[in-house]
Design an enzyme around this catalytic site. Sequence first.
Site, PDB file in Angstrom:
ATOM      1  N   MET A  27     -10.605 -48.880  24.106  1.00  0.00           N
ATOM      2  CA  MET A  27     -10.584 -48.987  22.644  1.00  0.00           C
ATOM      3  C   MET A  27      -9.280 -48.382  22.111  1.00  0.00           C
ATOM      4  O   MET A  27      -9.189 -48.004  20.943  1.00  0.00           O
ATOM      5  CB  MET A  27     -11.805 -48.304  22.037  1.00  0.00           C
ATOM      6  CG  MET A  27     -13.105 -48.975  22.485  1.00  0.00           C
ATOM      7  SD  MET A  27     -14.458 -48.826  21.313  1.00  0.00           S
ATOM      8  CE  MET A  27     -14.704 -47.076  21.299  1.00  0.00           C
ATOM      9  N   LEU A  30      -4.739 -44.444  23.880  1.00  0.00           N
ATOM     10  CA  LEU A  30      -4.751 -44.194  25.330  1.00  0.00           C
ATOM     11  C   LEU A  30      -4.318 -42.770  25.660  1.00  0.00           C
ATOM     12  O   LEU A  30      -3.382 -42.230  25.063  1.00  0.00           O
ATOM     13  CB  LEU A  30      -3.814 -45.190  26.030  1.00  0.00           C
ATOM     14  CG  LEU A  30      -4.148 -46.671  25.825  1.00  0.00           C
ATOM     15  CD1 LEU A  30      -3.158 -47.547  26.597  1.00  0.00           C
ATOM     16  CD2 LEU A  30      -5.583 -46.997  26.235  1.00  0.00           C
ATOM     17  N   HIS A  31      -5.014 -42.176  26.610  1.00  0.00           N
ATOM     18  CA  HIS A  31      -4.668 -40.835  27.086  1.00  0.00           C
ATOM     19  C   HIS A  31      -4.641 -40.860  28.608  1.00  0.00           C
ATOM     20  O   HIS A  31      -4.834 -41.917  29.227  1.00  0.00           O
ATOM     21  CB  HIS A  31      -5.648 -39.793  26.529  1.00  0.00           C
ATOM     22  CG  HIS A  31      -7.096 -40.143  26.762  1.00  0.00           C
ATOM     23  ND1 HIS A  31      -7.649 -40.229  28.019  1.00  0.00           N
ATOM     24  CD2 HIS A  31      -8.095 -40.438  25.895  1.00  0.00           C
ATOM     25  CE1 HIS A  31      -8.920 -40.550  27.920  1.00  0.00           C
ATOM     26  NE2 HIS A  31      -9.223 -40.704  26.634  1.00  0.00           N
ATOM     27  N   HIS A  34      -7.351 -42.794  30.486  1.00  0.00           N
ATOM     28  CA  HIS A  34      -7.144 -44.246  30.583  1.00  0.00           C
ATOM     29  C   HIS A  34      -6.059 -44.548  31.607  1.00  0.00           C
ATOM     30  O   HIS A  34      -6.171 -45.479  32.389  1.00  0.00           O
ATOM     31  CB  HIS A  34      -6.677 -44.825  29.235  1.00  0.00           C
ATOM     32  CG  HIS A  34      -7.671 -44.688  28.129  1.00  0.00           C
ATOM     33  ND1 HIS A  34      -7.481 -43.861  27.056  1.00  0.00           N
ATOM     34  CD2 HIS A  34      -8.868 -45.286  27.928  1.00  0.00           C
ATOM     35  CE1 HIS A  34      -8.499 -43.963  26.228  1.00  0.00           C
ATOM     36  NE2 HIS A  34      -9.370 -44.816  26.735  1.00  0.00           N
ATOM     37  N   SER A 182     -10.829 -37.376  26.081  1.00  0.00           N
ATOM     38  CA  SER A 182     -11.505 -38.355  25.230  1.00  0.00           C
ATOM     39  C   SER A 182     -10.594 -38.630  24.040  1.00  0.00           C
ATOM     40  O   SER A 182      -9.895 -37.719  23.568  1.00  0.00           O
ATOM     41  CB  SER A 182     -12.828 -37.759  24.724  1.00  0.00           C
ATOM     42  OG  SER A 182     -13.247 -38.432  23.555  1.00  0.00           O
TER      43      SER A 182
END
Length: 274
Positions: A27, A30-31, A34, A182
């Site tokens: 979704m 991005l971190h 991901h 998250s």
Amino acid sequence: MIIAHTIEALEEAKKTLSGSIGFVPTMGALHQGHLSLIQQARKENDHLIVSIFVNPTQFLEGEDLDAYPRKDEADIKICELAKVDILFMPTVDVMYEEDELCIGAPVRRGYVLEGEKRPGHFDGMLQIVMKLLNLSAATRAYFGKKDAQQLALITQMVKNYFMDVTIVPCEIIRDEVGLALSSRNVYLQGDEKERALCLSRSLKRATKMVMTGELDVETIKTEMLEVLGEADRVEYVAIVDREFKALEKIKIGNTIILVAAWVGKPRLIDNLWI
Ligand code: PAF
């Protein structure tokens, strides 16, 4: 990297691929969590498709759909650097029509824990994941163990609907102090980041107890709740088997310990697989 905003553009872009396709649905915002899925998918497949779509049907009334962090520009850069072949970024109109045929989460596994607290969330999640898996024609699709119940339900959907894709579970990625990554962590302010660590600390406490031979679920939960006292509100501490059935005793090799709690604005989840 090809960026596709429509089904037609995605289909056209897929014609340039031959061989196995790894797929990472996201979704956005991005971190590192991901990125670890993207890197694993890159390594294990000839080609890589990533999707970014904030799926409205998995947000309940009053949840953070409108405020959900969106960072398209940064996300595109990250995908380029990670050597993504196709980035699929559809709009809601592309993905949904009115009066859709819906699929639903299973009545037991889909309506405990997250499913009980967020009724309808898993129906919307499965709906979009089914669409995205079909569109990507992925050989393998990558999902984090942090969303343990989501992962279990997607695996079940693929099995129940005889879908030709392998679901690859990926380890939880944490920051240097142990907070599970998250997109919603950006909401944490002031001392909330420190207090949010009580989720991972409670799981560490549980690990220690199990390692010293304590297998009684109620005893472990009581200690975990003590550690979780730093959260603003604990939604659940649950100890279940991989089928999401409640346990009385830890079963080594077949247990997941899950926590959900509010700290400031975000509702955080974390878990531990034993
Ligand atoms: O885990 C997520 O980010 C979402 O639930 C997913 C799988 C991309 C479906 O919208």
